[in-house]
Design a protein around this motif. Structure first.
Motif, PDB file in Angstrom:
ATOM      1  N   ASP A 121       0.816  -1.219   0.000  1.00  0.00           N
ATOM      2  CA  ASP A 121       0.000   0.000   0.000  1.00  0.00           C
ATOM      3  C   ASP A 121       0.847   1.265   0.000  1.00  0.00           C
ATOM      4  N   ASN A 122       2.028   1.216   0.623  1.00  0.00           N
ATOM      5  CA  ASN A 122       2.882   2.411   0.652  1.00  0.00           C
ATOM      6  C   ASN A 122       3.323   2.804  -0.753  1.00  0.00           C
ATOM      7  N   ILE A 123       3.669   1.835  -1.567  1.00  0.00           N
ATOM      8  CA  ILE A 123       4.090   2.122  -2.940  1.00  0.00           C
ATOM      9  C   ILE A 123       2.916   2.705  -3.724  1.00  0.00           C
ATOM     10  N   LEU A 124       1.736   2.094  -3.591  1.00  0.00           N
ATOM     11  CA  LEU A 124       0.563   2.592  -4.308  1.00  0.00           C
ATOM     12  C   LEU A 124       0.207   4.011  -3.883  1.00  0.00           C
ATOM     13  N   THR A 125       0.291   4.284  -2.593  1.00  0.00           N
ATOM     14  CA  THR A 125      -0.007   5.618  -2.103  1.00  0.00           C
ATOM     15  C   THR A 125       1.010   6.624  -2.636  1.00  0.00           C
ATOM     16  N   GLY A 126       2.273   6.210  -2.684  1.00  0.00           N
ATOM     17  CA  GLY A 126       3.311   7.075  -3.231  1.00  0.00           C
ATOM     18  C   GLY A 126       3.067   7.416  -4.693  1.00  0.00           C
ATOM     19  N   TRP A 127       2.695   6.405  -5.483  1.00  0.00           N
ATOM     20  CA  TRP A 127       2.399   6.649  -6.905  1.00  0.00           C
ATOM     21  C   TRP A 127       1.186   7.558  -7.053  1.00  0.00           C
ATOM     22  N   ASN A 128       0.170   7.343  -6.227  1.00  0.00           N
ATOM     23  CA  ASN A 128      -1.005   8.219  -6.279  1.00  0.00           C
ATOM     24  C   ASN A 128      -0.612   9.660  -5.964  1.00  0.00           C
ATOM     25  N   GLY A 129       0.265   9.849  -4.973  1.00  0.00           N
ATOM     26  CA  GLY A 129       0.715  11.193  -4.625  1.00  0.00           C
ATOM     27  C   GLY A 129       1.463  11.857  -5.772  1.00  0.00           C
ATOM     28  N   LEU A 130       2.301  11.084  -6.459  1.00  0.00           N
ATOM     29  CA  LEU A 130       3.018  11.631  -7.614  1.00  0.00           C
ATOM     30  C   LEU A 130       2.049  12.043  -8.723  1.00  0.00           C
ATOM     31  N   MET A 131       1.034  11.221  -8.925  1.00  0.00           N
ATOM     32  CA  MET A 131       0.041  11.542  -9.953  1.00  0.00           C
ATOM     33  C   MET A 131      -0.693  12.830  -9.599  1.00  0.00           C
ATOM     34  N   ILE A 132      -1.125  12.955  -8.351  1.00  0.00           N
ATOM     35  CA  ILE A 132      -1.843  14.154  -7.916  1.00  0.00           C
ATOM     36  C   ILE A 132      -0.942  15.381  -8.058  1.00  0.00           C
ATOM     37  N   GLU A 133       0.315  15.241  -7.655  1.00  0.00           N
ATOM     38  CA  GLU A 133       1.259  16.357  -7.788  1.00  0.00           C
ATOM     39  C   GLU A 133       1.409  16.770  -9.249  1.00  0.00           C
ATOM     40  N   GLY A 134       1.508  15.787 -10.150  1.00  0.00           N
ATOM     41  CA  GLY A 134       1.618  16.092 -11.576  1.00  0.00           C
ATOM     42  C   GLY A 134       0.382  16.777 -12.123  1.00  0.00           C
ATOM     43  N   LEU A 135      -0.783  16.324 -11.702  1.00  0.00           N
ATOM     44  CA  LEU A 135      -2.026  16.957 -12.146  1.00  0.00           C
ATOM     45  C   LEU A 135      -2.126  18.394 -11.646  1.00  0.00           C
ATOM     46  N   CYS A 136      -1.704  18.620 -10.397  1.00  0.00           N
ATOM     47  CA  CYS A 136      -1.724  19.993  -9.859  1.00  0.00           C
ATOM     48  C   CYS A 136      -0.746  20.883 -10.621  1.00  0.00           C
ATOM     49  N   ALA A 137       0.429  20.349 -10.924  1.00  0.00           N
ATOM     50  CA  ALA A 137       1.415  21.126 -11.682  1.00  0.00           C
ATOM     51  C   ALA A 137       0.887  21.442 -13.086  1.00  0.00           C
ATOM     52  N   ALA A 138       0.197  20.482 -13.687  1.00  0.00           N
ATOM     53  CA  ALA A 138      -0.375  20.710 -15.017  1.00  0.00           C
ATOM     54  C   ALA A 138      -1.445  21.801 -14.953  1.00  0.00           C
ATOM     55  N   ALA A 179       0.270  25.173 -14.588  1.00  0.00           N
ATOM     56  CA  ALA A 179       0.952  25.601 -15.809  1.00  0.00           C
ATOM     57  C   ALA A 179      -0.021  26.012 -16.909  1.00  0.00           C
ATOM     58  N   THR A 180      -1.183  25.350 -16.945  1.00  0.00           N
ATOM     59  CA  THR A 180      -2.098  25.571 -18.072  1.00  0.00           C
ATOM     60  C   THR A 180      -3.393  26.278 -17.694  1.00  0.00           C
ATOM     61  N   GLY A 181      -3.767  26.208 -16.429  1.00  0.00           N
ATOM     62  CA  GLY A 181      -5.051  26.756 -16.010  1.00  0.00           C
ATOM     63  C   GLY A 181      -6.222  25.888 -16.430  1.00  0.00           C
ATOM     64  N   CYS A 182      -5.947  24.723 -16.968  1.00  0.00           N
ATOM     65  CA  CYS A 182      -7.000  23.806 -17.431  1.00  0.00           C
ATOM     66  C   CYS A 182      -7.675  23.162 -16.216  1.00  0.00           C
ATOM     67  N   LEU A 183      -8.960  23.420 -16.047  1.00  0.00           N
ATOM     68  CA  LEU A 183      -9.697  22.918 -14.891  1.00  0.00           C
ATOM     69  C   LEU A 183      -9.839  21.398 -14.877  1.00  0.00           C
ATOM     70  N   GLU A 184      -9.686  20.751 -16.025  1.00  0.00           N
ATOM     71  CA  GLU A 184      -9.770  19.284 -16.062  1.00  0.00           C
ATOM     72  C   GLU A 184      -8.661  18.653 -15.223  1.00  0.00           C
ATOM     73  N   TYR A 185      -7.470  19.259 -15.241  1.00  0.00           N
ATOM     74  CA  TYR A 185      -6.377  18.741 -14.425  1.00  0.00           C
ATOM     75  C   TYR A 185      -6.692  18.885 -12.939  1.00  0.00           C
ATOM     76  N   LEU A 186      -7.203  20.037 -12.555  1.00  0.00           N
ATOM     77  CA  LEU A 186      -7.560  20.271 -11.157  1.00  0.00           C
ATOM     78  C   LEU A 186      -8.653  19.302 -10.716  1.00  0.00           C
ATOM     79  N   SER A 187      -9.652  19.123 -11.561  1.00  0.00           N
ATOM     80  CA  SER A 187     -10.751  18.212 -11.238  1.00  0.00           C
ATOM     81  C   SER A 187     -10.248  16.777 -11.072  1.00  0.00           C
ATOM     82  N   ALA A 188      -9.352  16.356 -11.966  1.00  0.00           N
ATOM     83  CA  ALA A 188      -8.797  14.996 -11.871  1.00  0.00           C
ATOM     84  C   ALA A 188      -7.996  14.833 -10.584  1.00  0.00           C
ATOM     85  N   ALA A 189      -7.230  15.862 -10.200  1.00  0.00           N
ATOM     86  CA  ALA A 189      -6.456  15.804  -8.955  1.00  0.00           C
ATOM     87  C   ALA A 189      -7.382  15.701  -7.748  1.00  0.00           C
ATOM     88  N   GLN A 190      -8.494  16.408  -7.784  1.00  0.00           N
ATOM     89  CA  GLN A 190      -9.450  16.382  -6.662  1.00  0.00           C
ATOM     90  C   GLN A 190     -10.167  15.039  -6.557  1.00  0.00           C
TER      91      GLN A 190
END
Length: 97
Positions: free
Chosen positions: A57-74, A77-88
């Motif tokens: 579970d620790n590895i899965l949680t870590g990967w999920n955190g990286l994904m959320i961080e990437g979506l927030c960064a996207a 950078a772009t202001g695209c609300l789809e990225y924010l919605s996916a992160a949420q």
């Protein structure tokens, strides 16, 4: 015969680039679909009786955190609300997935 058709040996057939039971060797494709289906059902039934491997579970949680961080960064950078919605909507921990 099923072991030969699916490439199963006493050492297994998955590690080190081996086959999986979802792949029938081409030399056995002449078997009837009904026979292959019967073998597959029997193999799946046997697999269902085995203890499932543990999940890290620790590895899965870590990967999920990286994904959320990437979506927030996207989003930043772009202001695209789809990225924010996916992160949420993303699962915070593996238990939520």
């Amino acid at each position: 015969m099923a072991c030969q058709a699916y490439g199963v040996t006493e050492h297994g057939n998955f590690e080190h680039g081996g086959l999986q039971c979802s792949t029938v060797r081409s030399s056995w494709m002449r078997c009837t679909p009904a026979r292959l289906r019967d073998w597959r059902e029997r193999l799946l039934a046997a697999r269902g009786r085995r203890v499932r491997p543990a999940r890290d579970d620790n590895i899965l949680t870590g990967w999920n955190g990286l994904m959320i961080e990437g979506l927030c960064a996207a989003f930043q950078a772009t202001g695209c609300l789809e990225y924010l919605s996916a992160a949420q909507r993303a699962p915070i921990s593996s238990r939520a997935s």
